[in-house]
Design an enzyme around this catalytic site. Structure first.
Site, PDB file in Angstrom:
ATOM      1  N   VAL A   1     -10.740  -5.472   1.746  1.00  0.00           N
ATOM      2  CA  VAL A   1     -10.495  -4.773   0.485  1.00  0.00           C
ATOM      3  C   VAL A   1      -9.061  -4.993   0.033  1.00  0.00           C
ATOM      4  O   VAL A   1      -8.191  -4.188   0.297  1.00  0.00           O
ATOM      5  CB  VAL A   1     -10.749  -3.251   0.580  1.00  0.00           C
ATOM      6  CG1 VAL A   1     -12.207  -2.963   0.587  1.00  0.00           C
ATOM      7  CG2 VAL A   1     -10.070  -2.669   1.805  1.00  0.00           C
TER       8      VAL A   1
ATOM      9  N   ILE B   1      -6.071   0.941   0.319  1.00  0.00           N
ATOM     10  CA  ILE B   1      -5.597   1.267   1.668  1.00  0.00           C
ATOM     11  C   ILE B   1      -4.805   2.566   1.661  1.00  0.00           C
ATOM     12  O   ILE B   1      -4.902   3.365   2.593  1.00  0.00           O
ATOM     13  CB  ILE B   1      -4.792   0.088   2.264  1.00  0.00           C
ATOM     14  CG1 ILE B   1      -5.758  -1.093   2.502  1.00  0.00           C
ATOM     15  CG2 ILE B   1      -4.123   0.475   3.577  1.00  0.00           C
ATOM     16  CD1 ILE B   1      -5.125  -2.342   3.083  1.00  0.00           C
TER      17      ILE B   1
ATOM     18  N   GLY C   1     -16.158  -0.892  11.381  1.00  0.00           N
ATOM     19  CA  GLY C   1     -14.994  -1.486  12.038  1.00  0.00           C
ATOM     20  C   GLY C   1     -14.122  -2.311  11.104  1.00  0.00           C
ATOM     21  O   GLY C   1     -13.528  -3.304  11.511  1.00  0.00           O
TER      22      GLY C   1
ATOM     23  N   PRO D   1       8.172  -1.543  -9.882  1.00  0.00           N
ATOM     24  CA  PRO D   1       8.791  -1.690  -8.563  1.00  0.00           C
ATOM     25  C   PRO D   1       8.504  -0.466  -7.696  1.00  0.00           C
ATOM     26  O   PRO D   1       7.948   0.517  -8.171  1.00  0.00           O
ATOM     27  CB  PRO D   1      10.283  -1.777  -8.899  1.00  0.00           C
ATOM     28  CG  PRO D   1      10.420  -0.912 -10.111  1.00  0.00           C
ATOM     29  CD  PRO D   1       9.125  -1.037 -10.886  1.00  0.00           C
TER      30      PRO D   1
ATOM     31  N   LYS E   1       6.029  -6.682   0.083  1.00  0.00           N
ATOM     32  CA  LYS E   1       5.661  -6.430  -1.309  1.00  0.00           C
ATOM     33  C   LYS E   1       6.611  -5.388  -1.866  1.00  0.00           C
ATOM     34  O   LYS E   1       6.748  -4.314  -1.294  1.00  0.00           O
ATOM     35  CB  LYS E   1       4.221  -5.919  -1.379  1.00  0.00           C
ATOM     36  CG  LYS E   1       3.844  -5.349  -2.737  1.00  0.00           C
ATOM     37  CD  LYS E   1       2.462  -4.751  -2.757  1.00  0.00           C
ATOM     38  CE  LYS E   1       2.266  -3.981  -4.062  1.00  0.00           C
ATOM     39  NZ  LYS E   1       0.912  -3.426  -4.173  1.00  0.00           N
TER      40      LYS E   1
END
Lengths: 237, 514
Positions: free
Chosen positions: B51, B352, B13, B102, B82
């Site tokens: 993470v 991710i 989870g 970038p 970001k």
């Protein structure tokens, strides 16, 4: 947009002691190409011009406006008569503002003068007929703003607002793209569940939504007016 | 007889489990009335490892696809924007040594490769500032959009910094309330294998036996199914990427009005690098280092020196990192996502994005029956192995381009035997032609596009031989793109709000969905 410019003004709360001498001219504001309007004006507006949503730059919140031209400085219907008598509350109240329960005025506005125009107060220091008219306008504007916000909240909640791309090609080759404008999606209205659809009908919002949609038919009329003006100018030179 | 695949069971989870659940459930929502189900089994006792807190712009489309409101996501997960990463002291180690990677592509990227033009005529300015406005936007701590920009839409391309713990909770609520995911709180005791070697069911402590057709292992480092049950070996990559430990700390801002950095800041140290990620409420900072090159005590001293006096007494959390990945990610009827699939140092926030890509692949290729699963598994493994390989190459690139000579860590990183062959070959090629649009990275969904390689290579002083005569063909095009970039840069610096101001407005007014 409004909030940012309003904060630049020299505002004072209106009172008979300080402003007993003051007079008001009829509004001198040139008709801008986009004027914020409220839902109680939609009917009158739709008969003469397109009604669209755009976003307040400082907050990102939607507001409704009447489009009179395709770019700043341009207005196809500069006179109230040409607009079938439609005179947006926001133009009528030029120089006057709502500040809580009170009225504030912008002392730098050319609307005010010591010598010209109608007096704001009568000799008994009571509001003059002209000022009472402004009070009514501001009252309508305030109530209308609340109603417009409720209307927009409901549309947003039902995901009915969609961006509209208007690209116009004019005689003479000029191309104008109108950006940052939004309208009500009829497709999404058709997809509504029955409960939401009935709620929209009963609240009068469905009618307002269709009024906005129908008003878009004014866009090609404006484009035609603009082309005519271009041809007239071209013919002269 | 065909065996239909209808019951997807996800173990774990954390971010990996809930993102995968959301992506699969959103894609197959309509099938749920016909018996398709997504069940997530979460241990009530195992804590979640956050993470990293950096993401890629892909998360915007992933969240949009599963029907999340960006406004709520930003409000509830302590999200900041970001716009890339600023790498400090990676090339020479000097105080003024830094460059940006970038998220916006170089101007006219699909039409002209600006690298050779920059090398021959404009290299007095940084590559990034010559071809892209985003470095200057980050210099000024500006946001990538305004309050009037719709949800998930950008003026300057962006990703997020977020609180991973809050993100998992946020996704859980969305998955259960909106997407029909079943949530079972239970500890998995063991997985039961069928006679053919597939996983048939899970025995749980609190919820009895849970059967499934396809199992997703998102159990974290534990690798309960792919590792413990199916015995797929782990392939370490410590011989290429040396960092194996992290010391993490959270720092409050000096005041509520302090600017929030619009980019990750990554500052090289003697034996690794320090991440510095600005959320609206705090900064997350950590030193990723190689214990073969520095002791824990010395690493702590370097981290404390970075934090300054304000960080003297902040508690540190030590995290052991095992860098590498499974040899196979999808075996039989079990597929690994997240830490159970592998882990790499968070230098380019790849964790991710890999979860998103894997989840998307599983959702889109979801086998309808067991008979075709092995074909899809083979494809999945091929693609995923390629992705891990490219990420390792790209991370290593940051280390091999360094000119630092002040410690064994940096010298060892340049030893040829530590550089993957493919990367060595590319470096040779790039000495003679700059990476671009379609000549190398041709996969439909590359983790890092050629533009990323350009920013790192030329940000770190790499030089490609250019024959000036060969540029004549598109010189005017290139000059125009560079001019347009200067104009766009100034326009954005004037028009974009300060990062903290936009976050405050999103909390106050919200972003409109359109």
């Amino acid at each position: 947009m409004n909030a940012a410019t309003e904060s630049m003004r020299r505002l004072e709360l209106l009172n008979a002691d300080a402003h007993g001498h003051l007079r008001m001219r009829s509004s001198s504001a040139a008709c801008p190409h986009f004027v914020q309007i409220v839902v109680n004006e939609f009917g009158a507006a739709a008969a003469s011009c397109p009604i669209l949503f755009t976003k307040e730059a400082a907050t990102g919140q939607f507001y409704a406006g009447a489009l009179f031209g395709f770019k700043p400085g341009e207005s196809f219907l500069p006179e109230t008569l040409e607009r079938g008598g439609f005179n947006p509350l926001n133009l009528q109240r030029d120089g006057f503002f709502i500040s809580g329960e009170d009225i504030a005025i912008d002392l730098d506005s050319p609307r005010f003068s010591d010598t010209e125009g109608e007096p704001l107060f009568d000799p008994a220091r009571q509001p003059s007929a002209s000022l009472r008219q402004i009070q009514r306008v501001l009252g309508q504007l305030q109530a209308g703003t609340d109603m417009t916000q409720a209307f927009i909240r409901e549309l947003t909640g039902l995901k009915l607002i969609e961006p509209i791309d208007v690209q116009l090609n004019f005689t003479g080759g000029e191309r104008i793209t109108l950006e940052g404008l939004y309208t009500v999606s009829l497709d999404r209205i058709r997809e509504l569940d029955d409960t939401s659809a009935v709620r929209l009908l009963r609240s009068g919002y469905l009618h307002l939504a269709y009024t906005m949609n129908v008003s878009l038919k004014q866009l090609p009329i404006f484009a035609h007016l603009r082309n005519q003006a271009f041809r007239r100018t071209a013919a002269k030179t | 007889m065909v065996r239909p695949v209808r019951k997807v069971v996800i173990v774990g989870g954390g971010t990996a489990g809930w993102l995968t659940a959301g992506v699969i459930a959103a894609k197959h929502r309509a099938r749920m009335s016909a018996g398709f189900s997504v069940t997530l089994v979460e241990s009530p006792t195992t804590p979640i490892i956050g993470v990293g807190e950096g993401t890629w712009p892909t998360l915007r489309s992933t969240l949009s696809r599963i029907g999340v409101s960006e406004t709520e996501f930003i409000r509830q997960c302590d999200v900041a924007f970001k716009q890339g990463a600023r790498f400090a002291r990676w090339t020479t180690g000097a105080a003024d040594d830094w460059y940006y990677h970038p998220l916006m592509l170089p101007q006219s990227f699909s039409q002209v490769n600006l690298v050779p033009h920059w090398l021959t005529g404009h290299s007095d300015r940084s590559f990034c500032d010559t071809v892209c406005p985003q470095g200057r936007i980050c210099d000024d701590d500006l946001a990538p959009k305004t309050i009037a920009t719709a949800e998930f839409e950008a003026i300057a391309n962006y990703a997020y910094h977020l609180d991973a713990g809050k993100f998992a909770t946020f996704l859980q609520r969305h998955c259960c309330e909106k997407l029909g995911v079943r949530h079972v709180l239970a500890d998995v005791r063991r997985a039961n294998l069928r006679a053919d070697g597939d996983i048939g069911s899970l025995d749980t402590e609190q919820a009895g036996e849970i059967e499934g057709d396809l199992f997703v292992d998102a159990s974290g480092f534990k690798s309960l199914l792919i590792g413990e049950t199916l015995g797929v070996p782990f392939k370490e990559c410590g011989d290429v990427l040396f960092c194996d430990t992290a010391l993490a700390v959270q720092m409050p801002y000096e005041s509520d009005a302090a600017p929030i950095a619009s980019n990750t800041i990554s500052t090289a140290q003697s034996a690794g690098w320090i991440w510095d990620i600005g959320l609206p409420t705090r900064r997350g900072i950590g030193y990723v280092y190689s214990r073969r090159h520095i002791s824990d005590d010395d690493a702590e001293r370097e981290l404390r020196s970075y934090l300054g006096p304000a960080g003297e007494d902040r508690p540190l959390r030590k995290i052991a990192m095992r860098c590498g990945h499974r040899e196979t990610f999808w075996k039989r009827n079990c597929v690994a996502v997240g830490l159970s699939a592998g882990f790499l140092e968070p230098l380019e926030a790849s964790a991710i994005v890999l979860i998103e890509m894997s989840a998307k692949l599983i959702a889109e290729q979801m086998p309808t029956c067991r008979e075709v699963m092995d074909i899809i598994a083979a494809r999945f493994n091929e693609t995923t192995r390629y992705r891990w390989g490219r990420i390792i190459d790209f991370l290593k690139l940051h280390y091999v381009l360094t000119k630092r000579d002040d410690s064994a860590f940096w010298r060892d990183n340049r030893l040829p035997e530590t550089i993957p062959e493919r990367l060595q070959e590319l470096l040779l090629l790039w000495r003679h032609q700059a990476p671009w649009f379609h000549d190398e990275f041709d996969r439909i969904e590359e983790v890092f596009p050629a533009a990323s390689y350009q920013y790192v290579l030329y940000g770190m002083g790499f030089r490609t031989e250019v024959e000036p005569e060969s540029l004549a063909g598109d010189a005017r095009h290139a000059e125009r793109a560079i001019r347009e970039n200067a104009v766009q840069t100034e326009r954005l610096r004037v028009g974009l709000p300060r990062h903290r101001d936009l976050i405050r407005k999103i909390h106050e007014y919200g972003l409109s969905p359109v």
